[in-house]
Design an enzyme around this catalytic site. Structure first.
Site, short mmCIF file in Angstrom:
data_model
loop_
_atom_site.label_atom_id
_atom_site.label_comp_id
_atom_site.label_asym_id
_atom_site.label_seq_id
_atom_site.Cartn_x
_atom_site.Cartn_y
_atom_site.Cartn_z
N GLY A 94 3.30 -1.86 8.59
CA GLY A 94 3.49 -3.26 8.20
C GLY A 94 4.65 -3.88 8.94
O GLY A 94 4.62 -5.06 9.33
N SER A 95 5.69 -3.08 9.16
CA SER A 95 6.88 -3.59 9.84
C SER A 95 6.54 -4.05 11.26
O SER A 95 6.93 -5.15 11.68
CB SER A 95 7.97 -2.51 9.93
N TYR A 143 9.60 -8.64 1.14
CA TYR A 143 9.81 -7.41 1.92
C TYR A 143 8.76 -7.43 3.02
O TYR A 143 7.56 -7.37 2.76
CB TYR A 143 9.62 -6.17 1.02
N ASP A 146 1.44 -12.18 4.20
CA ASP A 146 1.70 -10.75 4.33
C ASP A 146 0.95 -10.03 3.21
O ASP A 146 1.37 -10.04 2.05
CB ASP A 146 3.21 -10.48 4.23
N GLU A 147 -0.18 -9.41 3.57
CA GLU A 147 -1.03 -8.70 2.60
C GLU A 147 -0.90 -7.19 2.77
O GLU A 147 -1.78 -6.43 2.36
CB GLU A 147 -2.50 -9.13 2.83
N VAL A 148 0.21 -6.77 3.40
CA VAL A 148 0.38 -5.35 3.71
C VAL A 148 0.26 -4.49 2.44
O VAL A 148 -0.40 -3.46 2.43
CB VAL A 148 1.74 -5.12 4.40
N LYS A 149 0.87 -4.95 1.35
CA LYS A 149 0.88 -4.11 0.15
C LYS A 149 -0.22 -4.47 -0.85
O LYS A 149 -0.71 -3.61 -1.56
CB LYS A 149 2.25 -4.21 -0.53
N THR A 161 2.45 2.85 22.11
CA THR A 161 1.48 3.66 22.86
C THR A 161 0.32 4.13 21.97
O THR A 161 -0.82 4.20 22.42
CB THR A 161 2.19 4.88 23.49
C1 LIG Z 1 4.58 -6.82 1.75
C2 LIG Z 1 5.04 -5.77 2.72
N1 LIG Z 1 5.06 -6.05 4.03
C3 LIG Z 1 5.46 -5.16 4.95
C4 LIG Z 1 5.90 -3.91 4.56
C5 LIG Z 1 6.35 -2.93 5.59
O1 LIG Z 1 5.37 -1.93 5.77
P1 LIG Z 1 5.74 -0.53 6.43
O2 LIG Z 1 6.68 0.16 5.50
O3 LIG Z 1 4.43 0.16 6.55
O4 LIG Z 1 6.35 -0.79 7.75
C6 LIG Z 1 5.90 -3.55 3.21
C7 LIG Z 1 6.38 -2.23 2.78
O5 LIG Z 1 6.59 -1.97 1.62
C8 LIG Z 1 5.47 -4.52 2.26
O6 LIG Z 1 5.47 -4.25 0.95
#
Ligand SMILES: Cc1ncc(COP(=O)(O)O)c(C=O)c1O
Length: 444
Positions: free
Chosen positions: A113-114, A140, A246-249, A301
């Site tokens: 996600g970062s 986050y 940001d829908e990562v979580k 990579t």
């Molecule tokens: C909403 C959100 N975005 C991004 C991230 C970052 O993801 P990652 O830890 O996989 O880099 C997180 C991690 O908790 C998150 O909750």
């Protein structure tokens, strides 16, 4: 602590960087299946965490395993940077089809996600000619340069930099930022942004994007009022600003929709995915306008390797074929009702909120002052672990129990977990968990 666990923990302390750790209890995993995790001593735990919302389809999902083994038998690694493979293009098409918006989209692949949020931040100036970004307090978004600077969680605001990323209050109905009535907090937050921030330090014609979580997770499992995202979308349209979700979580079915923003019926310009997309394998994605993801250079990579893309396809197939979105809705509603019942029995619980299989339980010392009960949250989490349930805590005050089970969890398993939480809350209220016991586990 059992001998084998203690020995591995001692090595961890000596050998593995503390920078990578958020530890709540002494868990050393041997294997995991479905909703259960087994430690190296053979003790089994029910999982209310999905390992930070990674394991939406459960652990060792059979569909995922079969797809990965088939891909592994072809090659352990096939990259995307200077070659090409079918899983990547197939996954890109599926993600484009899943996200709303009638505009030309393309997909950027990464590993976390970062890095996905980092890429959005890095490519925005080239794509838009604008230099500023707006993000929300409590957000986050990652731990790399720009993604860290977009974040405004208390755990990550001591780094230097990010002067062009302006942080504004997130509408938090339980703790309204301007002290107003909960239902008005979205309107006040939007007005603060448009009438103050945009007129002072952040001219809107220089804002490339607003990045936001549809429901804020690590900031405290906050569900904003329903009018928040539509108002934010309108503001973005007015000033020609990209709306980045940001829908990562919370994406991939967790909240009872494929994406959490779909509860609000908005159309983001950019959707960022990670965590559960790869079901635990390192995979992230930015689904956005061609103009954005074709601007500049941002790769790793191992980006979009075939194994991880296969995991992404297996995740989507499992969510669709096993009806996990519907399950997240019905079992999530059941979970929410059960947590509300716990609230009537435990004065420590100030608020219960959430959507689907994303629920937060905020612990407070007093219902009127809402003083956060952080030590108590750490003790409840520790005691639940002792009793066989894995649950973490989050939040700006480290006092919100985060309940994010795998989406395959049954109502009977919810009952089992709730009974343990009930017992843990009783034990903490009765002073049966000492400060010394939790001292080695600082959490965050
Ligand atoms: C909403 C959100 N975005 C991004 C991230 C970052 O993801 P990652 O830890 O996989 O880099 C997180 C991690 O908790 C998150 O909750």
């Amino acid at each position: 602590m059992p001998a084998k666990v203690a020995s591995i923990f001692e090595k961890d302390k000596r050998l593995i960087a503390d920078a990578t750790k958020i530890r709540f209890f002494p868990l050393v995993v041997d294997r995991a299946d479905g909703t259960r995790i087994t430690d190296v001593e053979g003790k089994q735990y029910l999982d209310f965490t999905s390992a930070w919302a990674l394991a939406n389809t459960g652990y060792s999902n059979s569909r995922m395993r079969a797809a990965l083994i088939e891909q592994l038998n072809k090659s352990t690694f096939t990259g995307l940077v200077s070659g090409l493979h079918e899983p990547a293009v197939e996954l890109a098409q599926r993600l484009i089809d899943l996200t709303p918006g009638d505009f030309e989209k393309k997909v950027w692949f990464g590993l976390s996600g970062s890095d996905a949020n980092e890429t959005v931040g890095r490519l925005l100036p080239a794509a838009t000619g604008k230099r500023r970004i707006v993000s929300f307090i409590g957000g986050y978004h990652g731990t790399t340069g720009t993604s860290l600077n977009m974040s405004a969680h208390i755990a990550m605001t001591s780094d230097i930099g990010g002067g062009n990323i302006v942080k504004v209050p997130y509408p938090h109905p339980y703790r309204p930022p301007f002290g107003e009535a909960p239902i008005e907090c979205a309107e006040k937050a939007i007005r603060f942004l448009s009438d103050y921030i945009f007129k002072t330090i952040c001219p809107p014609d220089d804002v490339a994007a607003i990045i936001v979580e549809a429901v804020q997770s690590d900031g405290g499992d906050i569900v904003p009022p329903p009018d928040f995202l539509p108002m934010l979308e309108a503001l973005c349209r007015k000033h020609n600003i990209y709306l980045v979700l940001d829908e990562v979580k919370v994406g991939m079915g967790r909240t009872g929709e494929m994406f959490a923003f779909q509860h609000a019926d908005v159309v983001p310009d950019v959707v960022v995915l990670g965590k559960s997309l790869g079901g635990g394998l390192p995979l992230s994605a930015v689904v956005g306008p061609r103009k954005l993801v074709d601007s500049g250079f941002s790769l790793f990579t191992a980006t979009g390797n075939a194994l991880c893309c296969t995991a992404g396809l297996a995740t989507i197939n499992t969510i669709e074929q096993d009806h996990l979105i519907g399950k997240a809705r019905t079992v999530g509603d059941y979970l929410h009702t059960k947590l509300q019942t716990l609230r009537t029995d435990h004065r420590l619980i100030g608020d219960v909120r959430g959507l689907g299989m994303f629920q937060g339980v905020e612990l407070v010392k007093d219902h009127t002052s809402k003083e956060p009960a952080a030590i108590e949250a750490a003790k409840v989490v520790y005691r639940a672990f002792e009793l066989g349930l894995l649950v973490f805590y989050v939040g700006m005050f480290s006092n919100v129990l985060e309940i994010t089970p795998p989406l395959i969890m049954t109502e009977a398993e919810v009952d089992e977990g709730i009974d343990i939480l009930d017992q843990a809350l009783h034990d903490v209220a009765a002073g049966r968990v000492s400060d010394e016991l939790i001292a080695p586990f600082a959490g965050w």
